[in-house]
Design an enzyme around this catalytic site. Structure first.
Site, mmCIF file in Angstrom:
data_model
loop_
_atom_site.group_PDB
_atom_site.id
_atom_site.type_symbol
_atom_site.label_atom_id
_atom_site.label_comp_id
_atom_site.label_asym_id
_atom_site.label_seq_id
_atom_site.Cartn_x
_atom_site.Cartn_y
_atom_site.Cartn_z
ATOM 1 C CB THR A 73 35.533 38.965 33.113
ATOM 2 O OG1 THR A 73 35.649 39.466 31.789
ATOM 3 C CG2 THR A 73 35.300 37.463 33.024
ATOM 4 C CG ASP A 74 33.760 42.264 29.454
ATOM 5 O OD1 ASP A 74 34.578 41.329 29.562
ATOM 6 O OD2 ASP A 74 33.998 43.309 28.801
ATOM 7 C CD GLU A 75 36.880 37.676 27.789
ATOM 8 O OE1 GLU A 75 36.858 36.490 27.413
ATOM 9 O OE2 GLU A 75 37.807 38.445 27.557
ATOM 10 C CE1 TYR B 286 40.006 34.995 32.407
ATOM 11 C CE2 TYR B 286 38.611 35.972 30.711
ATOM 12 C CZ TYR B 286 39.238 36.056 31.948
ATOM 13 O OH TYR B 286 39.074 37.179 32.715
ATOM 14 C CE LYS C 214 37.257 35.776 36.215
ATOM 15 N NZ LYS C 214 38.057 36.002 37.470
#
Ligand code: NAD
Ligand code: TDX
Length: 396
Positions: free
Chosen positions: A161-163, A185, A189
């Site tokens: 993810t971009d996160e 989270y 990831k």
């Protein structure tokens, strides 16, 4: 100088007739991926491995199970990616493993991170160990098909993810940028993403990673911003906007995100990471104003509530690498949002079931105190004036 091992021998690329193991295939993006892959009708077979957490929903795969030709190429296995006894035999059968299984909601990771780590770190580790074993069997010639022919090592695609980049105030995150996750989270990831890269460097596995932008579209669990605000607005319930609402996200339609995953699976360079941006950067206020417009509901539903702790201000990614591979997003954000909001309006039974027994507890834990401390959200979805005030809402 790095000393990466050569990849395990890879023969046939993933393509028509392949057998894909899709972990997390009953969730939002995973089910879209499965529906789109099987709808091509190119003999591809899919096994979905899914734990069916609160976010997993077999109704998301009804289009597959209701179509005899697709159903014949599909199998569902309920199980945990962190369980080696389930994972081992499934990976042995597969030509590729696509990992979308995750606890996916940032707010829940703030309430309790443990499940995020079990799936996002240990689960990914279990999948990688199974792929490593199959890669070794491919190298020794033990991995064979029913006719006794040698089979190449399975390809592993991790959906990241971009996160993982953390908040970026200006510019765009590129794949080589350092990871700086800021929520449990995102940290889980990032750990999964790095583990995958380590198995490439250490054991030479054939891996690819996609880092997708904020995704929206039909079948997204109503805990996330767009479906939450849409389904609340449909019921004239208040909309809890965190902080000032000027956080920015880049939005990609789920069909584009799933399409990019399929594209990277087939064409991605082994060991490479690919950003999947959407080209739909908006502030949260803009999103909310737009969805209220579609539903013809007033801005007065919006409440400013206390912010998410550690709330990332902005995500934006550079998509040059994926574009150079030949992929383009197709869905324009405004059209995609309108169609998505209409889907929720027309599929009330689906979202009412998703807002089931578990929902009330979650909603109350997450929002009760926030609403108690809320104030009417100042109008002005798009811009703040130079003196720090609010530009008038176009609907007011
Ligand atoms: P989702 O929560 O809708 O679906 C996750 C699925 O994984 C569910 O079906 C759930 O039952 C299953 N699952 C959870 N833990 C499992 C386990 N231990 N074993 C087997 N299955 C398990 O999530 P989503 O939005 O579809 O996200 C899919 C993936 O894409 C995730 O890895 C997420 O981090 C990533 N991603 C999501 C977005 C987004 O905006 N939604 C953006 C970028 C990346
Ligand atoms: O009630 C809310 N109020 C609010 O203001 C909720 C649920 C969200 N928000 C804000 C927080 C974010 O700035 O809206 C924005 C989007 O929030 P989410 O839908 O929770 O998504 P986000 O936290 O950005 O993460 C999503 O994109 C990256 C997915 O949930 C992740 O799985 C993905 O990796």
């Amino acid at each position: 100088m790095t000393a990466d091992r050569a990849p395990a021998p890879s023969g046939a690329r993933v393509g028509p007739g392949s057998h894909l193991l899709v972990c997390g295939g009953a969730g939002f993006i995973g089910s879209c991926f499965v529906r789109e892959i099987l709808a091509v009708r190119d003999r591809t077979r899919v096994t979905v491995l899914d734990k069916l957490t609160y976010a997993g929903n077999l109704a998301n795969l009804a289009a597959v199970t209701n179509d005899p030709e697709q159903a014949a190429r599909y199998r569902f296995v309920r199980g945990d990616i962190a369980d080696p006894a389930i994972v081992g035999p499934l990976v042995a059968e597969a030509d590729a493993v696509i990992d979308l299984a995750a606890e996916s909601h940032v707010d829940r990771s703030i309430l309790d991170p443990s499940a995020f780590l079990l799936t996002g770190v240990l689960g990914v580790h279990v999948l990688l160990e199974a792929v490593r074993r199959e890669s070794e069997r491919a190298m020794t010639g033990e991995r064979r098909d029913a006719d006794g022919r040698r089979r190449p090592a399975p390809r592993f695609l991790q959906v990241s993810t971009d996160e993982v980049y953390g908040s970026i105030e200006e510019g765009r995150s590129a794949e080589a940028d350092p990871l700086a996750p800021r929520s449990p989270y995102a940290a889980a990831k990032a750990a999964g993403d790095l583990l995958v890269q380590s198995y490439r460097a250490t054991y030479g596995l054939d891996v690819v990673i996609t880092r997708g932008a904020n995704t929206y579209g039909p079948y997204q669990h109503p805990e996330k911003l767009i479906p939450l605000f849409t389904t609340n607005a449909l019921q004239d319930l208040p909309l809890p906007l965190y902080g000032d609402g000027f956080q920015r996200r880049d939005w990609v339609h789920v069909a584009d995100h799933a399409g990019a995953i399929a594209f990277v699976l087939a064409h991605g360079k082994s060991g490479e990471v690919y950003n999947v941006p959407g080209g739909g950067e908006r502030t949260n206020r803009e999103i909310v104003a737009e969805l209220l417009d579609v539903l013809r509901k007033p801005w007065t539903l919006v409440r400013s509530v206390p912010d998410r702790p550690g709330h990332d201000r902005r995500y934006a990614m550079d998509g040059t690498r994926l574009a150079a591979l030949g992929w383009r997003a197709r869905v324009q954000f405004d059209e995609g949002l309108e169609e998505t909001v209409a889907w929720y309006r027309d599929n009330e039974a689906w979202w009412r079931a998703a807002r089931g027994p578990e929902w009330d507890d979650y909603y109350s834990t997450q929002y009760r105190e926030r609403f108690a401390a809320s104030v009417a959200a100042p109008p002005g979805p798009a811009t703040r004036t130079a003196d720090g005030g609010w530009a008038p809402d176009r609907d007011e």
